[in-house]
Design a protein around this motif. Structure first.
Motif, PDB file in Angstrom:
ATOM      1  N   LYS A   1       0.807  -1.213   0.000  1.00  0.00           N
ATOM      2  CA  LYS A   1       0.000   0.000   0.000  1.00  0.00           C
ATOM      3  C   LYS A   1       0.842   1.266   0.000  1.00  0.00           C
ATOM      4  O   LYS A   1       0.376   2.334  -0.409  1.00  0.00           O
ATOM      5  N   HIS A   2       2.103   1.156   0.474  1.00  0.00           N
ATOM      6  CA  HIS A   2       2.962   2.336   0.583  1.00  0.00           C
ATOM      7  C   HIS A   2       4.019   2.391  -0.517  1.00  0.00           C
ATOM      8  O   HIS A   2       4.947   3.201  -0.436  1.00  0.00           O
ATOM      9  N   LEU A   3       3.884   1.566  -1.542  1.00  0.00           N
ATOM     10  CA  LEU A   3       4.888   1.512  -2.601  1.00  0.00           C
ATOM     11  C   LEU A   3       4.979   2.850  -3.325  1.00  0.00           C
ATOM     12  O   LEU A   3       3.973   3.403  -3.772  1.00  0.00           O
ATOM     13  N   GLU A   4       6.208   3.378  -3.438  1.00  0.00           N
ATOM     14  CA  GLU A   4       6.450   4.659  -4.096  1.00  0.00           C
ATOM     15  C   GLU A   4       7.286   4.533  -5.357  1.00  0.00           C
ATOM     16  O   GLU A   4       7.217   5.408  -6.220  1.00  0.00           O
ATOM     17  N   ASP A   5       8.071   3.466  -5.453  1.00  0.00           N
ATOM     18  CA  ASP A   5       9.003   3.329  -6.573  1.00  0.00           C
ATOM     19  C   ASP A   5       9.003   1.882  -7.043  1.00  0.00           C
ATOM     20  O   ASP A   5       9.309   0.975  -6.274  1.00  0.00           O
ATOM     21  N   PHE A   6       8.630   1.663  -8.313  1.00  0.00           N
ATOM     22  CA  PHE A   6       8.675   0.313  -8.880  1.00  0.00           C
ATOM     23  C   PHE A   6       9.468   0.344 -10.176  1.00  0.00           C
ATOM     24  O   PHE A   6       9.210   1.161 -11.064  1.00  0.00           O
ATOM     25  N   THR A   7      10.466  -0.550 -10.257  1.00  0.00           N
ATOM     26  CA  THR A   7      11.311  -0.658 -11.440  1.00  0.00           C
ATOM     27  C   THR A   7      11.330  -2.100 -11.917  1.00  0.00           C
ATOM     28  O   THR A   7      11.599  -3.011 -11.132  1.00  0.00           O
ATOM     29  N   ALA A   8      11.042  -2.303 -13.184  1.00  0.00           N
ATOM     30  CA  ALA A   8      11.089  -3.633 -13.796  1.00  0.00           C
ATOM     31  C   ALA A   8      11.929  -3.535 -15.060  1.00  0.00           C
ATOM     32  O   ALA A   8      11.573  -2.828 -16.008  1.00  0.00           O
ATOM     33  N   VAL A   9      13.056  -4.245 -15.066  1.00  0.00           N
ATOM     34  CA  VAL A   9      13.978  -4.213 -16.195  1.00  0.00           C
ATOM     35  C   VAL A   9      14.072  -5.619 -16.791  1.00  0.00           C
ATOM     36  O   VAL A   9      14.465  -6.564 -16.105  1.00  0.00           O
ATOM     37  N   ASN A  10      13.685  -5.726 -18.064  1.00  0.00           N
ATOM     38  CA  ASN A  10      13.747  -7.012 -18.770  1.00  0.00           C
ATOM     39  C   ASN A  10      12.937  -8.090 -18.046  1.00  0.00           C
ATOM     40  O   ASN A  10      13.366  -9.229 -17.909  1.00  0.00           O
ATOM     41  N   ILE A  11      11.769  -7.721 -17.566  1.00  0.00           N
ATOM     42  CA  ILE A  11      10.911  -8.647 -16.820  1.00  0.00           C
ATOM     43  C   ILE A  11       9.675  -9.016 -17.636  1.00  0.00           C
ATOM     44  O   ILE A  11       9.437 -10.180 -17.932  1.00  0.00           O
ATOM     45  N   TYR A  12       8.894  -8.037 -18.004  1.00  0.00           N
ATOM     46  CA  TYR A  12       7.637  -8.311 -18.696  1.00  0.00           C
ATOM     47  C   TYR A  12       7.899  -8.772 -20.130  1.00  0.00           C
ATOM     48  O   TYR A  12       8.807  -8.279 -20.800  1.00  0.00           O
ATOM     49  N   ILE A  13       7.096  -9.721 -20.596  1.00  0.00           N
ATOM     50  CA  ILE A  13       7.160 -10.117 -21.993  1.00  0.00           C
ATOM     51  C   ILE A  13       6.055  -9.432 -22.786  1.00  0.00           C
ATOM     52  O   ILE A  13       6.014  -9.524 -24.008  1.00  0.00           O
ATOM     53  N   SER A  14       5.172  -8.750 -22.093  1.00  0.00           N
ATOM     54  CA  SER A  14       4.137  -7.932 -22.718  1.00  0.00           C
ATOM     55  C   SER A  14       3.751  -6.851 -21.709  1.00  0.00           C
ATOM     56  O   SER A  14       4.215  -6.856 -20.571  1.00  0.00           O
ATOM     57  N   ALA A  15       2.915  -5.945 -22.123  1.00  0.00           N
ATOM     58  CA  ALA A  15       2.541  -4.837 -21.245  1.00  0.00           C
ATOM     59  C   ALA A  15       1.818  -5.349 -20.001  1.00  0.00           C
ATOM     60  O   ALA A  15       1.047  -6.318 -20.067  1.00  0.00           O
ATOM     61  N   PRO A  16       2.036  -4.711 -18.843  1.00  0.00           N
ATOM     62  CA  PRO A  16       1.347  -5.125 -17.613  1.00  0.00           C
ATOM     63  C   PRO A  16      -0.171  -4.986 -17.746  1.00  0.00           C
ATOM     64  O   PRO A  16      -0.669  -4.156 -18.510  1.00  0.00           O
ATOM     65  N   HIS A  17      -0.869  -5.784 -16.971  1.00  0.00           N
ATOM     66  CA  HIS A  17      -2.327  -5.709 -16.956  1.00  0.00           C
ATOM     67  C   HIS A  17      -2.768  -4.358 -16.418  1.00  0.00           C
ATOM     68  O   HIS A  17      -2.099  -3.739 -15.589  1.00  0.00           O
ATOM     69  N   VAL A  18      -3.900  -3.886 -16.891  1.00  0.00           N
ATOM     70  CA  VAL A  18      -4.363  -2.543 -16.523  1.00  0.00           C
ATOM     71  C   VAL A  18      -4.629  -2.399 -15.027  1.00  0.00           C
ATOM     72  O   VAL A  18      -4.625  -1.288 -14.491  1.00  0.00           O
ATOM     73  N   ASP A  19      -4.857  -3.510 -14.332  1.00  0.00           N
ATOM     74  CA  ASP A  19      -5.149  -3.459 -12.895  1.00  0.00           C
ATOM     75  C   ASP A  19      -3.905  -3.664 -12.029  1.00  0.00           C
ATOM     76  O   ASP A  19      -4.024  -3.806 -10.804  1.00  0.00           O
ATOM     77  N   THR A  20      -2.730  -3.663 -12.638  1.00  0.00           N
ATOM     78  CA  THR A  20      -1.513  -4.005 -11.908  1.00  0.00           C
ATOM     79  C   THR A  20      -1.307  -3.115 -10.694  1.00  0.00           C
ATOM     80  O   THR A  20      -0.973  -3.580  -9.600  1.00  0.00           O
ATOM     81  N   PHE A  21      -1.508  -1.806 -10.832  1.00  0.00           N
ATOM     82  CA  PHE A  21      -1.186  -0.867  -9.757  1.00  0.00           C
ATOM     83  C   PHE A  21      -2.433  -0.295  -9.083  1.00  0.00           C
ATOM     84  O   PHE A  21      -2.395   0.801  -8.518  1.00  0.00           O
ATOM     85  N   GLN A  22      -3.517  -1.039  -9.136  1.00  0.00           N
ATOM     86  CA  GLN A  22      -4.758  -0.519  -8.550  1.00  0.00           C
ATOM     87  C   GLN A  22      -4.684  -0.405  -7.028  1.00  0.00           C
ATOM     88  O   GLN A  22      -5.435   0.367  -6.424  1.00  0.00           O
ATOM     89  N   PHE A  23      -3.755  -1.148  -6.403  1.00  0.00           N
ATOM     90  CA  PHE A  23      -3.620  -1.085  -4.942  1.00  0.00           C
ATOM     91  C   PHE A  23      -2.478  -0.168  -4.506  1.00  0.00           C
ATOM     92  O   PHE A  23      -2.148  -0.121  -3.324  1.00  0.00           O
ATOM     93  N   ASN A  24      -1.865   0.546  -5.457  1.00  0.00           N
ATOM     94  CA  ASN A  24      -0.657   1.322  -5.158  1.00  0.00           C
ATOM     95  C   ASN A  24      -0.798   2.780  -5.579  1.00  0.00           C
ATOM     96  O   ASN A  24      -0.084   3.263  -6.460  1.00  0.00           O
ATOM     97  N   PRO A  25      -1.694   3.506  -4.964  1.00  0.00           N
ATOM     98  CA  PRO A  25      -1.909   4.905  -5.374  1.00  0.00           C
ATOM     99  C   PRO A  25      -0.758   5.846  -5.019  1.00  0.00           C
ATOM    100  O   PRO A  25      -0.718   6.975  -5.503  1.00  0.00           O
ATOM    101  N   GLN A  26       0.203   5.381  -4.186  1.00  0.00           N
ATOM    102  CA  GLN A  26       1.291   6.262  -3.749  1.00  0.00           C
ATOM    103  C   GLN A  26       2.518   6.180  -4.664  1.00  0.00           C
ATOM    104  O   GLN A  26       3.531   6.832  -4.373  1.00  0.00           O
ATOM    105  N   ILE A  27       2.457   5.419  -5.738  1.00  0.00           N
ATOM    106  CA  ILE A  27       3.626   5.287  -6.615  1.00  0.00           C
ATOM    107  C   ILE A  27       4.004   6.648  -7.196  1.00  0.00           C
ATOM    108  O   ILE A  27       3.179   7.361  -7.763  1.00  0.00           O
ATOM    109  N   LYS A  28       5.295   6.988  -7.041  1.00  0.00           N
ATOM    110  CA  LYS A  28       5.833   8.243  -7.565  1.00  0.00           C
ATOM    111  C   LYS A  28       6.801   8.015  -8.719  1.00  0.00           C
ATOM    112  O   LYS A  28       6.989   8.900  -9.550  1.00  0.00           O
ATOM    113  N   HIS A  29       7.423   6.850  -8.726  1.00  0.00           N
ATOM    114  CA  HIS A  29       8.464   6.570  -9.714  1.00  0.00           C
ATOM    115  C   HIS A  29       8.183   5.206 -10.321  1.00  0.00           C
ATOM    116  O   HIS A  29       8.187   4.206  -9.617  1.00  0.00           O
TER     117      HIS A  29
END
Length: 911
Positions: free
Chosen positions: A565-593
């Motif tokens: 719930k307090h996630l502010e920074d998420f980085t994914a490098v060479n992880i996804y094989i396609s675009a993330p699902h539209v609901d991926t960050f629905q629980f993370n409104p505090q993401i800044k980066h």
């Protein structure tokens, strides 16, 4: 007129709306600077820092944001500074240019400037001035007179030659630090300055000049404590005042001869800090024995010397608290070399060829910080640190340590920082299961560490940061991090199939995971994301895959983020094989980066971005051809976005990116980093061209013209509808009713339906008495006709207009009782119009009765009635006079007749 004005306004509004709709432009979305980039800071209230260095600029950029607080213009080709080039800011760097002209008043608006790396009128608050790396040969005596707050000046790497050139600087009231290194001084003698002059200078750097003579023979510098004279060959020194230099002296490269240096050392009886570098030409023993004669010396820096055979000369320096022997080619530090330095707190031995921890370290009971990285140490024994119980930091990175005994660090109860990275440890054994109660930082990265066992760190209860990044890890056991309840930052490598649980890491705030796809590939555990449900305090989450996994699914499930719930920074490098699902960050409104790079985001859905606090978005190297998804996304969902990186994507230069190009060129909220360097990959004819150079006007012209025509049609339709409604609405209603009658009549004829009535009486309610008194008794009572009257024969609940139509077409004739009230009645008017429609097929279906005399002038406004009266025979009750029998006989004849046209009484002559 009002209607037309309103329509024109409506046209303008619609046109503007449609144009904005096609552009999808949020007027506060994005921009990019042509020749600069803005350094990003996580704190949104931080000052705007502009980097325009090394861009081959010949003029100051004209698109500098007004709120810029710091600008760096180093390493360019600026020659002139004009008035108005800069707004107000506290820091400006103009070094390493070719400036030959500064316009009068060029800095007049910089009233808040405190640091200038390059006059100066109006800069009364300036405290730091950097004019290094220019071609300055002369300084006018009045140049710095307005800089009353100046404390630090750098004139390094210029062409100054005379001491008198810096006289005005030395006389500044608050001057403390002056660097004139790398100039053309051959002599620095205070006798060349006024004898009554006084300066508060504390640090003077004369390194890398061509000094032949250095003398301070007049009492000018009362507070001078540090002189830098490095890299001056054949220097002669004259400072008769032995108490002048009572703290620091930095020297490098032999000055002239060892004898000359002995002369210098005689004036250093109060020196506390001495730096001697690059002294290879002198005899090592003579040098060290001479330094030992300085009784007040506490800090000795001998890095970058060659001391392989002279370490024994260090024996007598028992008063030292800091000793730097880094990069001195030491292979071994003989026993007894430094064991007398009981007050030593810092020992720097990095970048040498030591193969073991020096034995003398065991005797240094006051030692707090030993630095021994970049050596050849292969083993660390339990006795090496047995007596150094006050160690707070221990740096052994970049050695060849292959194993650690469990007792190595057991006595280091105050150790807080331990760096064992870049060694050859396969395992750490039992080293961290006990002891090190105060350890806060542990770095075990870049090892050959292959397995992390259960409870391997359980003794490190105070640990806050742990780094176990290793490209060789093939197994991490369950509960590997048991006991680390205070851990805040964890960096680790994981195989795709791992057993570890994060349930004990309740306080973890920063997590970096590096996956490596090994040759013996095993797919990820299907429920691996459940381990992340315990990371409720996580603020920064980085996940990286260091191998190619194109054929393997390695997406991060959205379920992993539910507890963060307090996630502010998420980085994914060479992880996804396609675009993330539209609901991926629905629980993370505090993401800044948010960084998603080195992946394929060509199918990115704009619905992914309702992230209101997002400040930084990095989608570089993600196979993005079109940026239309940014325009399709409702970017009001990204009100805080200030930094957007889309570098290294194969952009298509066509109209699909026109909205984005327009946005970058015209808006000022979000910086699109290096957008002016984005190149086109498609189509082939545009390859190599700059994305922002693509001509978007052709995209807008056809679209805008189309919307203009469309909006004009809307306006004209609105005007026509308003006109028809205002002037022709009843005509349209009548036309509709006539159409209904026509359809109804056609249906009746096709069915051949019989007539139910002989006549339908159409009259106004005000004439109802006359109808009941005169018509009904005769026509129904005496003559026996079957009549239809609306109050008696209309079907209840049925629409009136349908009842009227049915009555007219169910009767052979329609008798219209025309009176003044009838002419003014809307329903009567409709009845006679419908009845007259039958005249197209039947000529004698309409009988007109006038119960009262109506002059021709009263019929004039009723065009349809006048037309009927002129063409049809009618009966007038007033004209019947004393012969009503004749009147009713004529009505009977009209009801009986079918196709013939009997001669009845004619209407008024004027009709």
């Amino acid at each position: 007129v009002d209607l037309i004005c309103c329509s024109i306004i409506l046209h303008a509004v619609i046109l503007r709306y449609l144009v904005l709709l096609v552009l999808h432009v949020n007027p506060s979305l994005c921009y990019s600077l042509k020749n600069c980039s803005i350094d990003y800071f996580e704190n949104p209230s931080a000052d705007v820092s502009l980097d325009c260095s090394n861009r081959e600029l010949v003029t100051v950029p004209d698109d500098i944001p007004r709120d810029a607080a710091t600008i760096s213009l180093f390493y360019n080709q600026l020659q002139k500074i004009h008035r108005g080039d800069f707004g107000d800011m506290p820091k400006l760097s103009l070094g390493l240019n070719q400036i030959v002209h500064v316009a009068n008043g060029a800095f007049i608006h910089l009233v808040a400037l405190k640091t200038l790396s390059i006059l100066f009128q109006g800069l009364s608050s300036l405290i730091k001035l950097d004019l290094s790396d220019n071609l300055i040969e002369f300084i006018h005596p009045t140049t710095f007179q307005h800089l009353i707050s100046l404390e630090t000046v750098s004139l390094a790497s210029n062409r100054l030659q005379q001491v008198t050139d810096i006289q005005s600087i030395l006389q500044l009231a608050h001057i403390q630090n002056l660097s004139i290194a790398s100039n053309l001084f051959s002599s620095f003698q205070t006798k060349d300055l006024p004898s009554n002059m006084s300066s508060g200078l504390k640090f003077l750097d004369l390194s890398s000049n061509k000094l032949k003579r250095f003398s301070i023979t007049t009492p000018i510098f009362h507070d001078l404590y540090l002189i830098g004279l490095s890299h001056n060959d054949d220097l002669r020194w004259d400072i008769p005042d032995k108490m002048l230099l009572n703290t620091h002296l930095y020297l490098s490269c032999p000055l002239n001869s060892f004898g000359e240096f002995q002369k210098i050392s005689q004036n250093l009886n109060s020196l506390m800090d001495l730096r001697l570098n690059y002294m290879e030409k002198w005899n090592e023993k003579d040098l060290l024995s001479m330094v030992c004669q300085i009784p007040t010396l506490r800090i000795l820096d001998l890095f970058n010397n060659h001391l392989t055979n002279s370490t024994g000369e260090l024996l007598n320096w028992s008063q030292l608290t800091e000793l730097d022997l880094s990069n001195t080619n030491i292979i071994i530090l003989p026993k007894g070399s430094i064991d007398s330095m009981k007050q030593l707190k810092s020992l720097t031995l990095h970048t040498n060829m030591l193969t073991k921890v020096p034995d003398d370290i065991r005797s240094l009971i006051s030692l707090e910080v030993p630095i021994m990285y970049h050596n050849l140490i292969s083993e660390v024994h339990c006795e090496d640190f047995v007596n150094t119980t006050q160690l707070s930091e221990l740096d052994l990175n970049s050695n060849r340590i292959t194993k650690l005994d469990g007792c190595v660090f057991e006595n280091l109860n105050d150790l807080k920082v331990l760096d064992l990275s870049h060694n050859k440890l396969f395992t750490v054994g039992e080293t961290f299961r006990s002891g090190l109660q105060k350890l806060e930082f542990l770095d075990l990265s870049k090892k050959i560490l292959s397995i992390v066992k259960k409870g391997q760190f359980q003794g490190l209860h105070s640990l806050k940061s742990l780094n176990v990044l290793s490209g060789q890890i093939w197994r991490v056991r369950e509960m590997a991090f048991w006991g680390l309840e205070n851990l805040e930052s964890l960096i680790l490598s994981l195989p795709l199939y791992y057993e570890t649980s994060f349930s004990e890491l309740q306080n973890l705030e920063n997590l970096t995971i590096s996956f490596k796809v090994l040759s013996s590939f095993r797919s990820p555990h299907p429920n691996r994301y459940k381990d992340f449900f315990y990371l409720s305090s996580l603020k920064r989450f980085t996940v990286i895959c260091e191998s190619d996994h194109t054929s393997f699914p390695l997406d991060v499930p959205s379920e992993m983020f539910q507890a963060m719930k307090h996630l502010e920074d998420f980085t994914a490098v060479n992880i996804y094989i396609s675009a993330p699902h539209v609901d991926t960050f629905q629980f993370n409104p505090q993401i800044k980066h948010l960084t998603i790079k080195n992946t394929d985001l060509s199918d990115l859905d704009p619905e992914l971005f309702p992230i209101p606090n997002l400040q930084v978005l990095d989608l570089s190297n993600s196979n993005l051809k079109s940026l239309d998804f940014l325009m399709q996304a409702n970017l009001s969902f990204l009100p805080a976005l200030t930094y957007l990186d889309l570098d290294n994507n194969p952009f298509t230069c066509d109209c699909t990116n026109a909205s984005f190009i327009e946005c970058v060129k015209s808006n000022k909220q979000t910086q699109v980093v290096n957008a002016h360097q984005y190149t086109c990959s498609f189509p082939v004819t545009e390859q190599g061209n700059m994305l922002l150079d693509f001509d978007i006007h052709a995209c807008w012209m056809d679209t805008i013209f189309l919307f203009f025509i469309s909006s004009m049609c809307v306006v004209l339709l609105t005007l026509l509808t308003s006109f028809i409604y205002h002037f022709l609405r009843w005509q349209l209603v009548y036309a509709f009713q006539l159409l209904q009658a026509f359809i109804y009549d056609s249906m009746k004829r096709k069915r051949g339906a019989p007539h139910h009535y002989d006549a339908f009486i159409s009259y106004n309610v005000r004439d109802e008495d006359w109808v009941y008194r005169e018509i009904l008794p005769v026509l129904e009572g005496e003559q026996g006709w079957r009549l239809c009257l609306h109050h008696r024969d209309f079907q209840p609940g049925k629409p009136i207009i349908e009842n009227i139509t049915d009555a007219i077409y169910s009767s052979r004739k329609t008798i219209c009782v025309i009176s003044g009230s009838y002419l003014q009645s809307e329903w009567c008017s409709r009845e006679i119009q419908m009845a007259s429609f039958r005249l197209f097929d039947e000529k004698d279906v309409l009988i007109l009765l006038f119960p009262e005399k109506i002059p021709a002038r009263q019929l004039s406004p009723y065009y349809r009635m006048r037309k009927l009266v002129k063409k049809r025979t009618y009966l007038s009750w007033p004209q019947a006079g004393q012969h009503p029998g004749v009147f009713w006989q004529n009505v009977r004849r009209a009801l009986e007749t079918r196709n013939e046209n009997p001669e009845l009484l004619r209407g008024p002559a004027g009709c």
